[in-house]
Design a protein around this motif. Structure first.
Motif, PDB file in Angstrom:
ATOM      1  N   UNK A   5       0.829  -1.195   0.000  1.00  0.00           N
ATOM      2  CA  UNK A   5       0.000   0.000   0.000  1.00  0.00           C
ATOM      3  C   UNK A   5       0.867   1.249   0.000  1.00  0.00           C
ATOM      4  N   UNK A   6       1.915   1.249   0.787  1.00  0.00           N
ATOM      5  CA  UNK A   6       2.802   2.419   0.860  1.00  0.00           C
ATOM      6  C   UNK A   6       3.401   2.735  -0.508  1.00  0.00           C
ATOM      7  N   UNK A   7       3.826   1.710  -1.240  1.00  0.00           N
ATOM      8  CA  UNK A   7       4.403   1.934  -2.562  1.00  0.00           C
ATOM      9  C   UNK A   7       3.380   2.513  -3.531  1.00  0.00           C
ATOM     10  N   UNK A   8       2.145   2.028  -3.467  1.00  0.00           N
ATOM     11  CA  UNK A   8       1.097   2.595  -4.308  1.00  0.00           C
ATOM     12  C   UNK A   8       0.867   4.072  -3.981  1.00  0.00           C
ATOM     13  N   UNK A   9       0.899   4.387  -2.704  1.00  0.00           N
ATOM     14  CA  UNK A   9       0.684   5.772  -2.294  1.00  0.00           C
ATOM     15  C   UNK A   9       1.836   6.666  -2.738  1.00  0.00           C
ATOM     16  N   UNK A  10       3.054   6.164  -2.641  1.00  0.00           N
ATOM     17  CA  UNK A  10       4.211   6.936  -3.085  1.00  0.00           C
ATOM     18  C   UNK A  10       4.135   7.210  -4.582  1.00  0.00           C
ATOM     19  N   UNK A  11       3.629   6.252  -5.326  1.00  0.00           N
ATOM     20  CA  UNK A  11       3.508   6.416  -6.775  1.00  0.00           C
ATOM     21  C   UNK A  11       2.580   7.561  -7.165  1.00  0.00           C
ATOM     22  N   UNK A  12       1.636   7.905  -6.295  1.00  0.00           N
ATOM     23  CA  UNK A  12       0.736   9.021  -6.604  1.00  0.00           C
ATOM     24  C   UNK A  12       1.073  10.252  -5.762  1.00  0.00           C
ATOM     25  N   UNK A  13       2.328  10.313  -5.294  1.00  0.00           N
ATOM     26  CA  UNK A  13       2.825  11.539  -4.680  1.00  0.00           C
ATOM     27  C   UNK A  13       2.864  11.607  -3.183  1.00  0.00           C
ATOM     28  N   UNK A  14       2.669  10.502  -2.485  1.00  0.00           N
ATOM     29  CA  UNK A  14       2.625  10.538  -1.020  1.00  0.00           C
ATOM     30  C   UNK A  14       3.982  10.881  -0.428  1.00  0.00           C
ATOM     31  N   UNK A  15       3.961  11.726   0.593  1.00  0.00           N
ATOM     32  CA  UNK A  15       5.137  11.976   1.424  1.00  0.00           C
ATOM     33  C   UNK A  15       4.767  11.642   2.864  1.00  0.00           C
ATOM     34  N   UNK A  16       5.738  11.213   3.637  1.00  0.00           N
ATOM     35  CA  UNK A  16       5.502  10.736   4.992  1.00  0.00           C
ATOM     36  C   UNK A  16       6.353  11.522   5.982  1.00  0.00           C
ATOM     37  N   UNK A  17       5.739  11.946   7.067  1.00  0.00           N
ATOM     38  CA  UNK A  17       6.508  12.528   8.159  1.00  0.00           C
ATOM     39  C   UNK A  17       7.319  11.430   8.832  1.00  0.00           C
ATOM     40  N   UNK A  18       8.417  11.776   9.530  1.00  0.00           N
ATOM     41  CA  UNK A  18       9.199  10.759  10.228  1.00  0.00           C
ATOM     42  C   UNK A  18       8.354   9.915  11.173  1.00  0.00           C
ATOM     43  N   UNK A  19       8.520   8.606  11.093  1.00  0.00           N
ATOM     44  CA  UNK A  19       7.832   7.635  11.958  1.00  0.00           C
ATOM     45  C   UNK A  19       6.320   7.549  11.697  1.00  0.00           C
TER      46      UNK A  19
END
Length: 355
Positions: A5-19
């Motif tokens: 799921x994380x990879x799919x989200x990154x593919x559409x522009x997701x950025x994540x705060x630390x932790x």
């Protein structure tokens, strides 16, 4: 963390705060806000908790531990309820979904284990109740917006009948079994989707392909503040009770005994609510914890703050004697104005009798 799921989200522009376990943004915050008005957005709420309560006494047990009338709920129904201490201080606002053989509790981030420990304290040997943490086994999404029902229909769910908030059903979507509950978690039209973790990426991808706009946690927090949903460790602390927090819709005044019931009943009967939660329109950003004053006299405290397209906005507790909506106050050195927010209620609501 679901890596697929994380990879799919990154593919559409997701950025994540630390932790962080959910995207903070998809780089489209303004587009996501607009999509709420004319389309639908999809928000990952994986950091929220899900508790399963099973066995014969499950509903009676929860009925006795929280503020709302849960015993009357039938399978397929749900409602909000509040966990409180014996002195009616708030622990958490939870959503209850009753199924044929269990009760599911959707709880705030980082509250799963504290609530499991809390519930375990009140379990006696004769109670037929089993508790289980399902947080790692299920994904939780909110599908929100004016056309969220239409989007679900386009995914093959079929027409979802208009049902009260909290109503839910288990539907088959292609080869996925999804529990769809009415209510987005905010005072906005939408649905909460519960799906086994191993199917989460497939459902996410399917919804995005159908036209849902991905929305990060940063926008959720902005909406939470604007809507007035109280959050744990902000508005829900042992400094406040659920009447002050504007959660009257999650309280039954006729159900009888539960933890904290005497205090809540007394506050209601004798009009003892001395402060209440308000939205506050701010002239500039102000950090939570800032004192709210009226004529240089302290009348409250700011508990949350967010930047919006209309400017700075906050939530704060203000003494009832100070005034209500439209009241001009100072928040630190910044001008503020109290405004009503749609998530909160501050009086007992009696639903009309159906003929």
């Amino acid at each position: 963390m679901n890596q697929e799921l994380r990879q799919l989200q990154i593919q559409v522009g997701a950025t994540f705060d630390p932790d962080a376990t959910v995207p903070s943004s998809f780089g489209n915050d303004k587009d996501a806000l607009r999509a709420l008005q004319d389309s639908a957005v999809l928000c990952d709420r994986a950091h929220w908790g899900l508790i399963e309560v099973r066995d014969r006494d499950r509903l009676q047990f929860l009925h006795n531990q929280t503020t709302n009338d849960l015993k009357s709920l039938q399978p397929g129904q749900g409602d909000d309820t509040v966990f409180v201490t014996s002195t009616a201080r708030t622990i958490d606002l939870a959503t209850v979904y009753v199924t044929e053989d269990s009760v599911l509790l959707l709880v705030s981030p980082e509250q799963t284990q504290p609530l499991l420990d809390w519930l375990d304290r009140y379990l006696f040997p004769m109670d037929r109740v089993k508790l289980k943490d399902l947080s790692e086994e299920f994904a939780i999404f909110s599908l929100m917006g004016a056309k969220s029902a239409e989007l679900l229909a386009s995914m093959g769910v079929g027409e979802i009948p208009q049902q009260p908030e909290g109503s839910h059903q288990l539907v088959q979507l292609e080869n996925m079994e999804v529990r769809i509950a009415v209510g987005s978690g905010l005072a906005l039209p939408g649905y909460t989707l519960l799906i086994p973790e191993d199917r989460a990426a497939t459902l996410w991808n399917r919804a995005i392909e159908a036209g849902a706009v991905p929305m990060g946690d940063r926008v959720w927090e902005q909406l939470r503040v604007q809507q007035g949903r109280p959050a744990r460790d902000r508005e829900l602390t042992d400094n406040y009770n659920p009447l002050e927090a504007g959660l009257w819709q999650a309280i039954s005044f006729t159900k009888g005994c539960y933890i904290g019931q005497e205090t809540i009943a007394r506050l209601n009967t004798y009009k003892g609510v001395k402060q209440r939660l308000w939205g506050i329109r701010l002239a500039a950003p102000v950090p939570p914890g800032t004192t709210i004053t009226l004529d240089e006299r302290k009348v409250g405290t700011l508990t949350s703050h967010s930047e919006t397209e209309e400017g700075a906005f906050g939530l704060g507790y203000v003494r009832t004697q100070a005034g209500g909506a439209g009241l001009k106050v100072k928040v630190g050195e910044v001008d503020g104005e109290l405004v009503a927010v749609p998530f909160l209620t501050h009086e007992y609501y009696v639903p009309p009798i159906k003929e």
